[in-house]
Enzyme design. Sequence first.
Site, PDB file in Angstrom:
ATOM      1  N   LYS A 120       0.862  -1.201  -0.093  1.00 27.64           N
ATOM      2  CA  LYS A 120      -0.220   0.000  -0.206  1.00 27.64           C
ATOM      3  C   LYS A 120       0.785   1.560   0.419  1.00 27.64           C
ATOM      4  O   LYS A 120       0.235   2.260  -0.515  1.00 27.64           O
ATOM      5  CB  LYS A 120      -0.827  -0.052   1.403  1.00 27.64           C
ATOM      6  CG  LYS A 120      -1.702   1.495   1.053  1.00 27.64           C
ATOM      7  CD  LYS A 120      -3.041   0.570   2.473  1.00 27.64           C
ATOM      8  CE  LYS A 120      -2.742   0.934   3.427  1.00 27.64           C
ATOM      9  NZ  LYS A 120      -2.736   1.960   4.043  1.00 27.64           N
ATOM     10  N   ASP A 138      -6.546   1.676   1.105  1.00 24.35           N
ATOM     11  CA  ASP A 138      -7.242   2.056   2.716  1.00 24.35           C
ATOM     12  C   ASP A 138      -7.708   1.431   3.003  1.00 24.35           C
ATOM     13  O   ASP A 138      -8.741   0.618   1.964  1.00 24.35           O
ATOM     14  CB  ASP A 138      -6.143   3.214   2.801  1.00 24.35           C
ATOM     15  CG  ASP A 138      -7.654   4.270   2.710  1.00 24.35           C
ATOM     16  OD1 ASP A 138      -8.482   3.871   1.882  1.00 24.35           O
ATOM     17  OD2 ASP A 138      -7.429   5.385   2.976  1.00 24.35           O
TER      18      ASP A 138
END
Length: 242
Positions: A120, A138
Amino acid sequence: MKPADRTELYRRLALANPNPRTELAYASPFELLVAVVLSAQATDVSVNKATAKLYPVANTPAAILALGEETLRGYIKTIGLYQTKAKNVIALCRLLIERHRGDVPHDRAALEALPGVGSKTASVVLNVAFGEPVIAVDTHIFRIANRTGLAPAKTADKVAAKLEKVTPVEYLLNAHHWLILHGRYVCKARVPECWRCAIADLCRYRAKTPAAAAPESALNQELRGKPLARRRSFASKAKANR
Ligand code: SF4
């Protein structure tokens, strides 16, 4: 969701915010990388407060290494998991110097090899610092992708892969920010604000929040908690102060 609806969804988010930006404060790829590492399970606001004091003192790998782990901890101690994060940032600075001459690599594998950097974080850096059309998923994006039917899947990695596949190419670069901001300010986790959502008619979420369920204003809550006579005097005071 039908392809035409997906395009329309992005068109509306883009119309509302043509140039979306990350809410993390940064002035270089290195500052961005450290801010993203610090932002895991923390708010952007808390990270910005800490880096506003840290970066004027040290904003390069060499300068942060020179600070040392203990001093760095002092700068970031208001951020959750700061001890682990301080350790990771110091190790990350060391590796950047040893392997990349102090520069942030424009390469996913090299980024993910840095301590504290997962897929991420690497995606955010590739997207924001280097303009790569990738979508970092997220908690906000995961929720929206599933609620709306845009890219439903059980894990963040699967949502990311689906989103990158189904997002029209012209919206790929900014999709990450549009979705994050929509999740942060409208499609909130506990009570999504469907009554004011620009994509409500495209969204497949069944339990849409009606306007009547909108949270009460602070004034209403204050009034509700007081006996009637005090409510009236409070209300007239509030009116007089307007
Ligand atoms: S309609 Fe509601 S659930 Fe759907 S995207 Fe908008 S805020 Fe989220």
